[in-house]
Design a protein around this motif. Structure first.
Motif, mmCIF file in Angstrom:
data_model
loop_
_atom_site.group_PDB
_atom_site.id
_atom_site.type_symbol
_atom_site.label_atom_id
_atom_site.label_comp_id
_atom_site.label_asym_id
_atom_site.label_seq_id
_atom_site.Cartn_x
_atom_site.Cartn_y
_atom_site.Cartn_z
ATOM 1 N N THR A 132 0.724 -1.297 0.078
ATOM 2 C CA THR A 132 0.032 -0.105 0.135
ATOM 3 C C THR A 132 0.973 1.240 -0.042
ATOM 4 O OG1 THR A 132 -1.781 -1.184 1.116
ATOM 5 C CG2 THR A 132 -1.833 1.209 1.305
ATOM 6 N N LEU A 133 2.020 1.383 0.679
ATOM 7 C CA LEU A 133 2.946 2.468 0.926
ATOM 8 C C LEU A 133 3.436 2.591 -0.382
ATOM 9 C CD1 LEU A 133 4.019 4.525 2.844
ATOM 10 C CD2 LEU A 133 5.809 3.039 3.352
ATOM 11 N N LEU A 134 3.907 1.621 -1.038
ATOM 12 C CA LEU A 134 4.661 1.647 -2.382
ATOM 13 C C LEU A 134 3.645 2.163 -3.317
ATOM 14 C CD1 LEU A 134 7.002 -1.215 -2.149
ATOM 15 C CD2 LEU A 134 7.660 1.134 -2.309
ATOM 16 N N GLU A 135 2.445 1.967 -3.242
ATOM 17 C CA GLU A 135 1.331 2.288 -4.339
ATOM 18 C C GLU A 135 1.004 3.757 -4.386
ATOM 19 O OE1 GLU A 135 -1.488 -0.742 -4.061
ATOM 20 O OE2 GLU A 135 -0.399 -2.039 -5.143
ATOM 21 N N LYS A 136 0.948 4.323 -3.070
ATOM 22 C CA LYS A 136 0.526 5.531 -2.938
ATOM 23 C C LYS A 136 1.560 6.663 -3.940
ATOM 24 C CE LYS A 136 -1.690 5.123 1.399
ATOM 25 N NZ LYS A 136 -2.104 5.711 2.481
ATOM 26 N N GLU A 137 0.893 7.593 -4.475
ATOM 27 C CA GLU A 137 1.740 8.527 -5.197
ATOM 28 C C GLU A 137 1.791 9.814 -4.282
ATOM 29 O OE1 GLU A 137 3.231 8.304 -7.598
ATOM 30 O OE2 GLU A 137 2.915 5.800 -7.993
ATOM 31 N N LEU A 138 2.295 9.705 -2.972
ATOM 32 C CA LEU A 138 2.350 11.024 -2.063
ATOM 33 C C LEU A 138 3.284 11.963 -2.862
ATOM 34 C CD1 LEU A 138 2.427 9.273 1.162
ATOM 35 C CD2 LEU A 138 0.340 10.262 0.113
ATOM 36 N N TRP A 139 4.307 11.610 -3.525
ATOM 37 C CA TRP A 139 5.341 12.555 -3.888
ATOM 38 C C TRP A 139 5.105 12.687 -5.589
ATOM 39 C CZ3 TRP A 139 6.174 7.822 -1.449
ATOM 40 C CH2 TRP A 139 5.986 6.675 -2.197
ATOM 41 N N HIS A 189 10.805 5.960 -4.392
ATOM 42 C CA HIS A 189 10.197 4.697 -4.602
ATOM 43 C C HIS A 189 11.227 3.707 -4.532
ATOM 44 C CE1 HIS A 189 8.660 1.017 -6.268
ATOM 45 N NE2 HIS A 189 7.181 1.540 -6.125
ATOM 46 N N ASP A 190 12.332 3.882 -5.065
ATOM 47 C CA ASP A 190 13.262 3.012 -4.970
ATOM 48 C C ASP A 190 14.057 3.020 -3.397
ATOM 49 O OD1 ASP A 190 13.277 2.308 -7.715
ATOM 50 O OD2 ASP A 190 14.973 3.608 -8.200
ATOM 51 N N ILE A 244 14.247 0.359 1.901
ATOM 52 C CA ILE A 244 14.073 0.283 3.357
ATOM 53 C C ILE A 244 12.909 -0.872 3.816
ATOM 54 C CG2 ILE A 244 12.941 1.716 5.307
ATOM 55 C CD1 ILE A 244 14.229 4.333 4.083
ATOM 56 N N LEU A 245 11.900 -0.810 2.986
ATOM 57 C CA LEU A 245 10.878 -1.999 3.331
ATOM 58 C C LEU A 245 11.725 -3.220 3.253
ATOM 59 C CD1 LEU A 245 7.693 -0.273 1.636
ATOM 60 C CD2 LEU A 245 8.209 -0.193 3.973
ATOM 61 N N SER A 246 12.256 -3.428 2.170
ATOM 62 C CA SER A 246 13.123 -4.654 2.165
ATOM 63 C C SER A 246 14.009 -4.996 3.353
ATOM 64 C CB SER A 246 13.784 -4.705 0.873
ATOM 65 O OG SER A 246 14.515 -5.979 0.679
ATOM 66 N N GLU A 247 14.572 -3.949 3.794
ATOM 67 C CA GLU A 247 15.558 -3.961 4.949
ATOM 68 C C GLU A 247 14.704 -4.697 6.407
ATOM 69 O OE1 GLU A 247 18.766 -4.306 7.318
ATOM 70 O OE2 GLU A 247 18.552 -4.283 5.324
ATOM 71 N N ILE A 248 13.554 -3.776 6.341
ATOM 72 C CA ILE A 248 12.481 -4.081 7.393
ATOM 73 C C ILE A 248 12.185 -5.856 7.263
ATOM 74 C CG2 ILE A 248 10.170 -3.788 8.481
ATOM 75 C CD1 ILE A 248 10.570 -0.829 7.543
#
Length: 91
Positions: free
Chosen positions: A43-50, A69-70, A75-79
């Motif tokens: 969900t976080l990656l799909e949002k276009e907040l930026w 996005h990258d 960071i999400l991969s590290e989590i």
């Protein structure tokens, strides 16, 4: 890279690592399932907040959006990796 740029990059990497560790801890404390975490990340990656950046050209906005996005993906991969490592360790 200049010394200032190296210091800035080191600081950014440290912040990213700290965030990844904090989120992994929060997910563990909250009892989040792998499915919950994956959905949250998706969900976080799909949002276009930026999507648009004031004062930037459309090309600059596109490039910034891709870079964000990258970086967020890393960071999400590290989590996720930290969660896997924590699960592998005996309690």
């Amino acid at each position: 890279m200049t010394e200032a740029e190296l210091k800035q990059e080191a600081r950014l990497i440290a912040i990213e690592q700290l965030l990844a560790n904090l989120f992994a801890i929060v997910y563990r404390i909250a009892g989040a399932s792998d499915q919950d975490v994956e959905e949250s990340h998706r969900t976080l990656l799909e949002k276009e907040l930026w999507a648009t950046v004031e004062g930037a050209t459309p090309e600059q906005s596109d490039m910034l959006s891709a870079e964000i996005h990258d970086a967020l993906s890393r960071i999400l991969s590290e989590i996720s990796q930290l969660r896997r490592l924590a699960k592998a360790q005996p309690e």
